[in-house]
Each structure stands twice: as structure tokens, then as C-alpha cells.
Design an enzyme around this catalytic site. Structure first.
Site, mmCIF file in Angstrom:
data_model
loop_
_atom_site.group_PDB
_atom_site.id
_atom_site.type_symbol
_atom_site.label_atom_id
_atom_site.label_comp_id
_atom_site.label_asym_id
_atom_site.label_seq_id
_atom_site.Cartn_x
_atom_site.Cartn_y
_atom_site.Cartn_z
ATOM 1 N N GLY A 40 -8.980 -12.045 -8.692
ATOM 2 C CA GLY A 40 -7.599 -12.795 -9.090
ATOM 3 C C GLY A 40 -8.113 -11.683 -11.075
ATOM 4 C CB CYS A 43 -4.108 -10.069 -13.512
ATOM 5 S SG CYS A 43 -2.208 -10.359 -12.892
ATOM 6 N N GLY A 183 -0.684 -14.316 -34.406
ATOM 7 C CA GLY A 183 -0.858 -13.004 -33.886
ATOM 8 C C GLY A 183 1.053 -13.193 -32.779
ATOM 9 N N GLY A 185 2.295 -10.212 -30.988
ATOM 10 C CA GLY A 185 2.164 -9.708 -29.912
ATOM 11 C C GLY A 185 3.020 -10.179 -28.653
ATOM 12 C CE1 TYR A 186 1.653 -9.296 -22.020
ATOM 13 C CE2 TYR A 186 0.696 -7.927 -23.546
ATOM 14 C CZ TYR A 186 0.438 -8.087 -22.390
ATOM 15 O OH TYR A 186 -0.517 -8.025 -21.693
ATOM 16 C CB ILE A 187 -0.886 -12.484 -25.316
ATOM 17 C CG1 ILE A 187 -0.692 -11.369 -24.230
ATOM 18 C CG2 ILE A 187 -0.961 -13.758 -24.619
ATOM 19 C CD1 ILE A 187 -2.373 -11.375 -23.942
ATOM 20 C CB VAL A 269 -5.556 -11.286 -32.744
ATOM 21 C CG1 VAL A 269 -4.661 -12.463 -34.043
ATOM 22 C CG2 VAL A 269 -7.164 -11.847 -32.593
ATOM 23 C CG HIS A 442 29.744 -2.794 -9.784
ATOM 24 N ND1 HIS A 442 30.254 -2.741 -11.186
ATOM 25 C CD2 HIS A 442 31.624 -3.619 -9.254
ATOM 26 C CE1 HIS A 442 30.968 -3.705 -11.830
ATOM 27 N NE2 HIS A 442 31.895 -3.887 -10.760
HETATM 28 C C1 LIG Z 1 -1.717 -13.886 -21.168
HETATM 29 C C2 LIG Z 1 -1.786 -12.720 -20.773
HETATM 30 C C3 LIG Z 1 -0.805 -12.165 -20.214
HETATM 31 C C4 LIG Z 1 -0.760 -11.167 -19.460
HETATM 32 N N1 LIG Z 1 0.483 -10.830 -19.054
HETATM 33 C C5 LIG Z 1 0.268 -9.204 -18.381
HETATM 34 C C6 LIG Z 1 1.909 -9.112 -17.469
HETATM 35 O O1 LIG Z 1 2.613 -9.348 -17.803
HETATM 36 N N2 LIG Z 1 1.258 -7.743 -17.105
HETATM 37 C C7 LIG Z 1 0.377 -7.302 -17.000
HETATM 38 O O2 LIG Z 1 0.453 -5.766 -16.126
HETATM 39 N N3 LIG Z 1 -0.457 -7.205 -17.805
HETATM 40 C C8 LIG Z 1 -0.879 -8.180 -18.568
HETATM 41 N N4 LIG Z 1 -2.164 -9.037 -18.909
HETATM 42 C C9 LIG Z 1 -3.224 -7.930 -19.016
HETATM 43 C C10 LIG Z 1 -3.979 -8.359 -17.426
HETATM 44 O O3 LIG Z 1 -4.140 -9.799 -17.142
HETATM 45 C C11 LIG Z 1 -4.962 -7.002 -17.447
HETATM 46 O O4 LIG Z 1 -4.747 -6.131 -18.005
HETATM 47 C C12 LIG Z 1 -5.406 -6.758 -16.240
HETATM 48 O O5 LIG Z 1 -6.294 -8.342 -15.747
HETATM 49 C C13 LIG Z 1 -6.810 -6.112 -16.610
HETATM 50 O O6 LIG Z 1 -8.139 -6.141 -15.364
HETATM 51 P P1 LIG Z 1 -9.309 -5.368 -14.506
HETATM 52 O O7 LIG Z 1 -9.758 -5.372 -12.898
HETATM 53 O O8 LIG Z 1 -9.404 -4.559 -15.961
HETATM 54 O O9 LIG Z 1 -10.258 -6.711 -15.286
HETATM 55 P P2 LIG Z 1 -9.852 -8.740 -15.223
HETATM 56 O O10 LIG Z 1 -8.271 -8.955 -15.173
HETATM 57 O O11 LIG Z 1 -10.081 -8.985 -16.442
HETATM 58 O O12 LIG Z 1 -10.721 -8.763 -14.078
HETATM 59 C C14 LIG Z 1 -11.873 -8.816 -14.484
HETATM 60 C C15 LIG Z 1 -13.482 -8.793 -13.669
HETATM 61 O O13 LIG Z 1 -14.555 -8.939 -14.323
HETATM 62 C C16 LIG Z 1 -15.282 -10.806 -13.643
HETATM 63 N N5 LIG Z 1 -16.620 -10.486 -14.757
HETATM 64 C C17 LIG Z 1 -16.610 -9.853 -15.787
HETATM 65 N N6 LIG Z 1 -17.689 -9.719 -16.401
HETATM 66 C C18 LIG Z 1 -18.833 -9.516 -14.777
HETATM 67 C C19 LIG Z 1 -20.023 -9.417 -14.398
HETATM 68 N N7 LIG Z 1 -21.297 -8.984 -15.430
HETATM 69 N N8 LIG Z 1 -20.556 -10.114 -13.049
HETATM 70 C C20 LIG Z 1 -19.029 -9.806 -12.457
HETATM 71 N N9 LIG Z 1 -17.769 -10.401 -12.515
HETATM 72 C C21 LIG Z 1 -18.021 -9.933 -14.096
HETATM 73 C C22 LIG Z 1 -14.747 -11.378 -14.564
HETATM 74 O O14 LIG Z 1 -14.894 -12.691 -14.188
HETATM 75 C C23 LIG Z 1 -13.077 -11.252 -14.498
HETATM 76 O O15 LIG Z 1 -13.039 -11.442 -13.378
HETATM 77 C C24 LIG Z 1 -1.827 -10.447 -19.582
HETATM 78 C C25 LIG Z 1 -3.018 -10.674 -20.341
HETATM 79 C C26 LIG Z 1 -3.079 -12.041 -20.567
HETATM 80 C C27 LIG Z 1 -4.305 -12.327 -21.151
#
Ligand SMILES: Cc1cc2nc3c(=O)[nH]c(=O)nc-3n(C[C@H](O)[C@H](O)[C@H](O)COP(=O)(O)OP(=O)(O)OC[C@H]3O[C@@H](n4cnc5c(N)ncnc54)[C@H](O)[C@@H]3O)c2cc1C
Length: 463
Positions: A40, A43, A183, A185-187, A269, A442
Site C-alpha cells: 500500500g 499512500c 511549509g 503546501g497541501y500536506i 517542505v 437537483h
Molecule cells: C501525508 C500525505 C498525504 C497524501 N495525500 C494524498 C492524496 O490525498 N491524494 C494523492 O493522490 N496522493 C497523496 N499523497 C501522495 C501519495 O501518497 C503518493 O503520490 C503515492 O503514494 C505514490 O505512490 P508510489 O507507488 O509512487 O510510491 P509509494 O506509495 O511511496 O510506495 C513506494 C513503496 O516502495 C517501497 N520501497 C522503497 N524502496 C524499496 C526497496 N528498495 N525495496 C522494496 N521496497 C521498496 C516503500 O516501502 C513503499 O511501500 C500523500 C502523501 C502524503 C505523505
């Protein structure tokens, strides 16, 4: 340990990686996914889902507090509400846990092999994973890098002690009396607003001249007003400089030094791609700044290595990562796919919420379009009135010559649920007439969307 050989290896089970693996499994591709922490990703575990759970709890608490202060015009009064944040966090963790098991279940159903541990590249076809039972070598025809992003740390405000990232903020057991958010921004604003509603005295320190700098001033105005109503102090043009005990030192927009005492200092940030410490450097893939450079099929500069999600740059959003993941799985299965999306909607879960899809008026003009713009305020929308939330508007940007819709933005309570209608209109090449001629139920806020289209055509009915 016996080497695993597979057709597709996905590194990282965030929204990008797990969707890619599920789709690949559905298509009959022999797929392995490696995850270092929890399925997961950011996210589901420490981002979108837990933050929205906390925001919802804070909204509920604030509503009841408002009623207890006899400020509700609805004629409802209640006794003073109490909050047990540890219980709120346990509820949030329950949701995360359910979704986490759900993702693992979906991966198993798609016959994807899950390997728990951190992957490290040996070469462009091979990784080794440190698992609980030893080193697992995995060799694959195609590798998808989906390792996501992590919070940016300020060198003079390292995480630890009172200085926290969004991850720790989502697991606090007590509400900090004084919270400084560095910071805007949205977060930072989503979490800052939630804590203000839960009772923290919040100050936001933002270096640029506007909070939510990537949005236009008109969209940000209702959010700034609500922050002020909630008693949040917003310092724009102000820079965090350092820490002394639990006091943040800042330089204000006027160049003065100020000290902000805080129980917690939440630093939001930005986020940076997770590219270090796992052998990625040795592959020497082309970069676009700090991110991996990809083409319209999410291919990196090395044959057989794709990258998706946050590691590939902005917008760093879960639904972009998922759409890339799905596309790459189909490409690996031999389907003809390229990135042909017209827009990636974005939602700010602030109060009120902001939605953007496609081009803003300024962006459209900068791209050389002659445009017409229609804007409809929620103050003229019956549903908004019945919900005591009339702030905000829907705005549509269309080409002046053909009325083709180029962009749609909205700010207002609950507008996140309009994001799919906005994106659908743009993806399907809707013209203003299509939206204006569609019957909108509506009374709903979505009527504001239809009215904005009518307004752009010069004949809005309710304004
Ligand atoms: C507080 C917060 C709120 C957010 N709210 C929203 C929102 O409302 N809507 C939205 O669209 N986005 C939101 N985001 C952004 C969203 O979480 C990310 O854009 C999204 O999770 C990116 O997905 P990803 O699959 O690229 O990476 P990630 O979700 O970061 O997943 C990457 C995975 O790879 C694993 N990993 C890393 N390196 C290795 C390795 N070498 N070997 C094995 N596993 C590894 C990590 O453990 C992680 O589980 C939010 C982010 C934060 C921090």
C-alpha cells in the site's frame, strides 16, 4: 535460497507498484513484487488514507465543538465534546490495516508472488532482497521501479524530537498545544487544519508569498479565509532558520527575527524520490532533476527497466502512479499503450477543498489559447446553502473558438467528489455545450458545474 526467475519484477508495493503487479497478474504475466515495509506504500499507510481519516475525525470534532459553543444556526446544541486522540488514531490504524490486508489479498488473487524485504540492484536484470530468512536473488526479464518518495528534511531542522514529518503527525497520541507547520503546501495545510480543529494553536510558516503556491490566488482565497476563521496564524514570505530547544527561529517577510515556541514542529517542505541506498545509482539511469527520466511508456534509459509513480516526478499523486502502473503492466503484456491522458485531476483536502483538472485560465493563456471562462459561486447553489457552506465556486476554461473544455477548477466544501466529473469531461473532449446540456441532479453542488458551463456560454440561469 533458491533464485527466483520471473518475467516481471516490481520493486515497491505502493499504489503504482501494487496496481502494476495486479494488472500484470490478471494478464497472466509471471510477476513478483518486493516490498520493504508494508503493501500500500506511502499512500495507504502514511499518506492519503490516514490523513483523510484524521481530517474527517477533526471535522466531526470541530462541528460538535461549534455546536457546543452554541454557534450553530441549525438549532442543535450539545454538551462540551471530548477527544481521545489515541482512540482516533487506533480507528485510523484499523482502516489502514483493513486496506493493507485488502491489497495483499488482491495481489494473491492475481497470483503475484510477494517478497518482503528491501531490494537492491545487482544489475539491470537482477536484484537481491534481504528477507527475514536470508538473501533472495530475483532475476527478471522486465523490472518496474516503483519505490516512491520520502519527506524532504531541512538540514537545520532534522527530524527527531519535536521536529516531525507527516508520518509522525499521523500517529500522535495527544494533540500538541502549539503546532508550527513549516511549509504551506497541501500536506502541511491539510494536517495543520486538522490539528487546529482538534484544538492545537497552529502557525504556518510559508517561504513564498502565498500558501498553496501552485494554485491561483482566487482558488486559495476561501482556504485562507477559513484558516483565519480557525485561528491559524499564517506567515507567508517567512523562512524557518533554525531550532533552539522547542523554539523555531524564523525570519519574517519584513526581515525581522521571530521565535515561535512549539510542542511539535511539522516540516512539510516537499517530498523527494527514493533513489538512494539500494544500488540504483550503479544503473546510471538518466535523470530529470532528482527524478528518474521516463518516456511516454514509462521506460527509463535502460532497456527492460520501467519506472512509475513518485520516483518519476510531478505530480506526485497516487492516482497518477496507479494509472502508470496499469499502463506498464499492459505494455509488458504486449499491448500497444502510451501515456495519452489529457489531465490528472488533483485535490487538496483543505477546508474548503480545492480541485483542479486541466488548465487554469493563466496556463491556458500561456499556451497561446484564446479562452472563455465561466465561474459559478456556491453562494447561488441551493445545496450549498442547506449545508451551511456557500464559500467557493466552480470555474470552467474553454477555447473561445470551439468551446472545447481545457480546464475545470473548483473550491468548496465536498468538491473532491466532483473531480471525476471534471476529469471525465476533459478526457472525453467535452465542449461547454455538452456540460450545459447534461441534466445535473437537483439539489447538488454539481449543478454549479453545469451553471459554470452555461455562464461561459453567456446564459447562466441561476445568477
Ligand atoms: C501525508 C500525505 C498525504 C497524501 N495525500 C494524498 C492524496 O490525498 N491524494 C494523492 O493522490 N496522493 C497523496 N499523497 C501522495 C501519495 O501518497 C503518493 O503520490 C503515492 O503514494 C505514490 O505512490 P508510489 O507507488 O509512487 O510510491 P509509494 O506509495 O511511496 O510506495 C513506494 C513503496 O516502495 C517501497 N520501497 C522503497 N524502496 C524499496 C526497496 N528498495 N525495496 C522494496 N521496497 C521498496 C516503500 O516501502 C513503499 O511501500 C500523500 C502523501 C502524503 C505523505
Amino acid at each position: 535460497m533458491k533464485e527466483i526467475v520471473c518475467k516481471l519484477l516490481v520493486i515497491g508495493a505502493g499504489p503504482g507498484g501494487y496496481i502494476c503487479a495486479i494488472r500484470a497478474g490478471q494478464l497472466g504475466i509471471d510477476t513478483v513484487i518486493v516490498e520493504a515495509v508494508k503493501a500500500g506504500g506511502t499512500c495507504l499507510n502514511i499518506g492519503c488514507i490516514p490523513s483523510k481519516a484524521l481530517i474527517h475525525a477533526a471535522e466531526e470534532f470541530e462541528k460538535v465543538s461549534h455546536m457546543a459553543a452554541a454557534k450553530s444556526p441549525l438549532g442543535i446544541s450539545v454538551e462540551t465534546p471530548k477527544l481521545d486522540l489515541a482512540k482516533t488514531i487506533a480507528w485510523k490504524d484499523g482502516i489502514v490495516g483493513r486496506l493493507n490486508s485488502g491489497v495483499l489479498g488482491l495481489l494473491r488473487k492475481a497470483r503475484v508472488k510477494i517478497v518482503h524485504g528491501r531490494a537492491k540492484f545487482r544489475d539491470g536484470k537482477t536484484v537481491e532482497v534481504e528477507t527475514e530468512t536470508g538473501t533472495q536473488v530475483i532475476r527478471a526479464e522486465t523490472i518496474v521501479i516503483a519505490t516512491g518518495s520520502e519527506p524532504v528534511e531541512l538540514p537545520f531542522l532534522p527530524f527527531g524530537g519535536p521536529v516531525i514529518s507527516s508520518t509522525e503527525a499521523l500517529s500522535l497520541k495527544t494533540v500538541p498545544q502549539k503546532l508550527v507547520v513549516v511549509g504551506g503546501g497541501y500536506i502541511g495545510l491539510e494536517l495543520g487544519t486538522a490539528f487546529a480543529k482538534l484544538g492545537s494553536k497552529v502557525t504556518v510558516v510559508e517561504a513564498t508569498s502565498q500558501i498553496l503556491p501552485q494554485y491561483d490566488a482566487e482558488l486559495v482565497k476561501p482556504v485562507a479565509k477559513r484558516l483565519a476563521d480557525l485561528g491559524i496564524r499564517v506567515l507567508t514570505g517567512a523562512k524557518a532558520k533554525g531550532l533552539s530547544g522547542n523554539t523555531l527561529l524564523i525570519e519574517t517577510a519584513e526581515g525581522a527575527e521571530e521565535q515561535l515556541a512549539a510542542d511539535k514542529i511539522l516540516v512539510t517542505v516537499g517530498r523527494k524520490p527514493r533513489t538512494e541506498g539500494w544500488g540504483l545509482d550503479e544503473l546510471d539511469l538518466d535523470r530529470a532533476g532528482k527524478f528518474l527520466r521516463i518516456d511516454d511508456r514509462c521506460r527509463t534509459s535502460m532497456r527492460g527497466v520501467h519506472a512509475i509513480g513518485d520516483i518519476t516526478g510531478e505530480p506526485m499523486l497516487a492516482h497518477r502512479a496507479m494509472a502508470q502502473g496499469e499502463m506498464v503492466a499492459e505494455i509488458v503484456a504486449g499491448k500497444k499503450r502510451t501515456w495519452d491522458k489529457r489531465c490528472i485531476p488533483a485535490v487538496c483536502f483543505t477546508d474548503p477543498e480545492i480541485v483542479t483538472a486541466g488548465l487554469s485560465p493563466d496556463e491556458a493563456r500561456a499556451q497561446g489559447y484564446e479562452i472563455r471562462v465561466g465561474q459559478f459561486p456556491f453562494s447561488a447553489n441551493g445545496r450549498a446553502m442547506t449545508m451551511l457552506s456557500e464559500d467557493g465556486f466552480v470555474r470552467i476554461v474553454a477555447r473561445a473558438d470551439s468551446n472545447l473544455v481545457l480546464g475545470i477548477q473548483a473550491v468548496g466544501s465536498g468538491v473532491s467528489e466532483l473531480s471525476s466529473a471534471f476529469a471525465l469531461a476533459i478526457e472525453m473532449g467535452a465542449r461547454l455545450e455538452d456540460i450545459a446540456a447534461t441534466i445535473h441532479a437537483h439539489p447538488t453542488r454539481s449543478e454549479g458545474f453545469q451553471e459554470a458551463a452555461l455562464k461561459a456560454l453567456g446564459h447562466a440561469l441561476h445568477i
